[in-house]
Design a protein around this motif. Structure first.
Motif, PDB file in Angstrom:
ATOM      1  N   ASN A 320       3.955  20.958 -41.879  1.00 12.56           N
ATOM      2  CA  ASN A 320       4.067  21.279 -40.463  1.00 12.56           C
ATOM      3  C   ASN A 320       4.412  22.759 -40.324  1.00 12.56           C
ATOM      4  O   ASN A 320       5.358  23.242 -40.951  1.00 12.56           O
ATOM      5  CB  ASN A 320       5.150  20.430 -39.797  1.00 12.56           C
ATOM      6  N   THR A 321       3.645  23.448 -39.503  1.00 12.98           N
ATOM      7  CA  THR A 321       3.844  24.890 -39.339  1.00 12.98           C
ATOM      8  C   THR A 321       4.768  25.236 -38.177  1.00 12.98           C
ATOM      9  O   THR A 321       4.951  26.426 -37.883  1.00 12.98           O
ATOM     10  CB  THR A 321       2.492  25.580 -39.121  1.00 12.98           C
ATOM     11  N   LYS A 322       5.367  24.248 -37.549  1.00 16.81           N
ATOM     12  CA  LYS A 322       6.286  24.561 -36.450  1.00 16.81           C
ATOM     13  C   LYS A 322       7.548  25.277 -36.942  1.00 16.81           C
ATOM     14  O   LYS A 322       8.208  25.972 -36.177  1.00 16.81           O
ATOM     15  CB  LYS A 322       6.682  23.273 -35.723  1.00 16.81           C
ATOM     16  N   PRO A 470      10.009  17.648 -38.180  1.00 19.68           N
ATOM     17  CA  PRO A 470       9.044  17.808 -37.080  1.00 19.68           C
ATOM     18  C   PRO A 470       9.207  16.760 -35.987  1.00 19.68           C
ATOM     19  O   PRO A 470       8.719  16.953 -34.868  1.00 19.68           O
ATOM     20  CB  PRO A 470       7.685  17.685 -37.781  1.00 19.68           C
TER      21      PRO A 470
END
Length: 691
Positions: A320-322, A470
């Protein structure tokens, strides 16, 4: 009678150079002759000729001295005079006083002697004019006055004295005459100081600011500070230099290709990887902090050339790139006690899925664990028997034994050093918590020590990526809990430093550790540790520690300022070294150039010939017995005078010892600037197309 004397040409254009040589002028076709004929000047005014005619009547009975006969020279004594010129400036060299010292500092002459100069040779055959400046300043002892030059029976004609003749000549030339010790000086009384010192700028009515730079010496506050320190001055200065040189050496260290064959040549924009930590015993050994296998490398950024620190997390796949939002916040964090995060990316260059965290690189830094907790007494072993940890009833006894051994050997840290660490750690935590983030890596293995006492919090932002959830609606909500954990970790580090042992932070040893702190340190340090380690209902803040630090903050600030003064002093010296190096670069670029613009004689004519003589004057001096004259102060002093362009005069002699040029440093500087400018212009021109 004296030889005819001439006033120098003072009209517009470049200042002429006084020539002293055999015959009427330099030989036709010689290097000096080509230079002297470069700018033809107008004929000598008739008024000057009249002055010369009147001056020729001066006799040798007033203030004239004879050079002693040199052994083996075979020459008769020749009358000499100390020199002509107004005492406008005091000599730069304090050992040179009075008139006649203008060749190496002092006033510039208004008159020069025209005619042949005997080549006085020392006993061993070395020309006296090529001696070192120190040897040339030692004037020979005068002999008795010469006999009268007319027969005793000749009628005595009353003649004016030399002072009267000098006054008459000065009146004709509209200058002022001044006589002292048999030497007559001619000068213009209307010439003011600012016009003579042409190397500066007048500010207001009373200040003259130079347009040159020179090292002003050690400041008084730095000199007094070195006296207060225990170490010798030379040792302190070399310590700072050796520390910088060691860091540079470490920064250029490369990995051994035979033992690091698995290292990739490039990882993203980084190359020349070099491990910074010893290899682990097992490739599956995980970090006790991150619970992942980690490796630290030094790499060079291909685009910027900067040396960076790369921390690799083995076998981690980013799902997850958050979390990159938190990474962007950490990249904006800049503090003197924080290693800044610069970049985060994933890579398959190591034949797996790796996460790379890029930080600033500090060569020569070591961890707090290595600095203070890696001694044999600080291992989790009984220092007396070497056995591993035992049950609680025996651990207490082991701790007491260890602390007793530390007390007997003076192993406890100084309280001032502990407070210095506390101030730096709380300063970094205050900055991080104020930005709404948490360190989460406050561990002795993740705190760097640079130099003697500077601390840096390392590995920031790694936990925010590895433990990012996430599914959480508000990931920042947990930051308050993490900040409280940072304060507890700070208390454990301070307690371990006070007891100089990691066994002190074990739960079963806390009571004995606090008693040790109470008996050896101040109440403020004990209260700070108890505040950080005691569970309380209210939320703790790093700002609550400021009253406990108190006035100790000013002591730490004073030590930082003293360190800054010392480094600025070293920087001032290196700046002057760079200035002299640039001047030497210009000089070496011009002198002895093979050819310039298809002219093979360019370096041997005009301004370049005079610069060549100055180069010989700097580096090719000899003593009276022919040995090389090596004096660094002679080189540095004359280079500084050249860079400043002062009006003091200098005598330059050709290698064949047949010609002497008396020029000023300002004229030499103009020659150097013109010659180097010609080379620069030629280098920047567009290349000509060849058909």
């Amino acid at each position: 009678m004296m030889d005819p004397m001439y006033l120098p040409y003072s009209g517009p254009g470049p200042t002429p150079y006084r020539h002293i040589g055999p015959g009427v002028g330099p030989p036709q076709g010689s290097k000096l002759g080509s230079y002297m004929n470069r700018v033809p000047g107008p004929p000598v005014p008739t008024t000057f000729q009249e002055i010369s005619g009147k001056m020729s009547g001066l006799n040798l009975d007033h203030g004239m001295k004879l050079m002693p006969r040199q052994s083996g020279s075979g020459m008769t004594p020749v009358p000499t005079s100390p020199g002509f010129g107004p005492p406008r400036f005091s000599p730069i060299n304090p050992s040179m006083g009075g008139p006649g010292a203008n060749l190496y500092g002092g006033s510039s002459p208004n008159y020069s002697r025209q005619g042949p100069i005997p080549n006085f040779t020392a006993a061993n055959g070395v020309a006296a004019a090529r001696l070192s400046p120190t040897m040339r300043l030692n004037a020979p002892s005068p002999l008795s006055n010469p006999p009268p030059m007319r027969p005793p029976t000749a009628p005595v004609t009353p003649q004016p004295t030399s002072e009267q003749e000098a006054q008459a000549a000065a009146s004709a030339a509209k200058v002022t005459a001044f006589s002292e010790n048999g030497t007559t000086y001619f000068y213009n009384p209307e010439e003011t100081l600012p016009s003579q010192l042409s190397t500066g700028q007048v500010v207001g009515n009373s200040l003259l600011v130079p347009n040159w730079s020179a090292y002003s010496g050690t400041p008084s506050q730095v000199a007094a500070m070195k006296v207060r320190n225990a170490a010798p001055t030379a040792l302190q200065e070399s310590e700072a230099k050796m520390e910088i040189l060691t860091r540079q050496m470490i920064a250029h260290t490369i990995a051994d290709p035979e033992t690091n064959q698995d290292l990739p040549s490039e990882v993203d924009n980084f190359t020349a990887l070099c491990p910074l930590e010893p290899p682990v015993s097992s490739p599956l050994q995980k970090s006790s902090t991150f619970s992942y296998v980690t490796t630290v490398y030094k790499g060079v950024n291909i685009k910027t050339g900067h040396h960076m620190c790369l921390r690799r997390i083995h076998g981690y796949r980013l799902v997850n790139t958050k979390c990159m939002g938190l990474v962007e916040q950490w990249k904006k964090m800049t503090h003197s006690n924080l290693v800044t995060l610069r970049q985060v990316f994933t890579s398959k260059s190591f034949n797996d899925h790796s996460m790379i965290f890029v930080y600033d690189y500090y060569p020569g830094a070591e961890t707090l664990m290595t600095r203070h907790f890696n001694s044999p007494l600080n291992q989790h072993m009984d220092p007396f028997t070497g056995e591993s940890s035992r049950p609680y009833s025996q651990n207490k006894n082991n701790l007491l034994r260890q602390q007793a051994a530390l007390n007997n050997t003076g192993g406890l840290l100084a309280e001032a050093l502990i407070w210095n660490y506390i101030i730096q750690l709380t300063s970094a935590l205050r900055y991080i918590h104020g930005a709404g983030l948490a360190c989460r890596t406050l561990d002795p293995t993740k705190i760097l020590v640079v130099g003697k006492y500077r601390l840096l919090l390392n590995c920031s932002g790694i936990f925010d990526v590895l433990t990012y959830d996430p599914n959480s609606s508000n990931p920042m909500a947990a930051m308050a809990v993490y900040q409280q954990e940072d304060l507890v970790s700070l208390g454990r580090i301070v307690l371990a430093l006070a007891c100089n042992s990691f066994m002190a932070i074990q739960r079963e040893n806390l009571q004995q550790s606090v008693e040790l702190v109470t008996s050896n340190y101040s109440t403020d340090l004990r209260n700070l540790i108890m505040y950080l380690l005691t569970n309380s209902q209210r939320v703790k803040s790093v700002n609550d520690l400021m009253p406990m630090v108190g006035a100790r903050f000013y002591t730490a600030l004073d030590s930082v300022m003293q360190r800054t003064d010392s480094l600025e002093q070293e920087l001032a010296r290196e700046i002057e070294s760079g200035r002299v190096f640039r001047l030497l670069t210009k000089l070496c670029t011009v002198v002895d150039r093979a050819e310039f613009n298809m002219d093979s004689a360019w370096a041997e004519t005009g301004d370049r010939y005079m610069l060549k003589l100055f180069r010989d004057y700097l580096f090719h001096q000899v003593m009276e017995d022919g040995r090389p004259f090596l004096d660094m102060s002679h080189i540095i002093t004359n280079l500084n005078r050249l860079d400043a362009g002062i009006p003091d005069m200098i005598g330059l002699m050709s290698r064949d010892e047949q010609n002497i040029l008396v020029v000023s440093y300002s004229e030499l500087k103009n020659c150097l600037e013109r010659s180097f400018s010609d080379i620069q212009n030629a280098a920047t021109q567009k290349p000509k197309l060849l058909n």
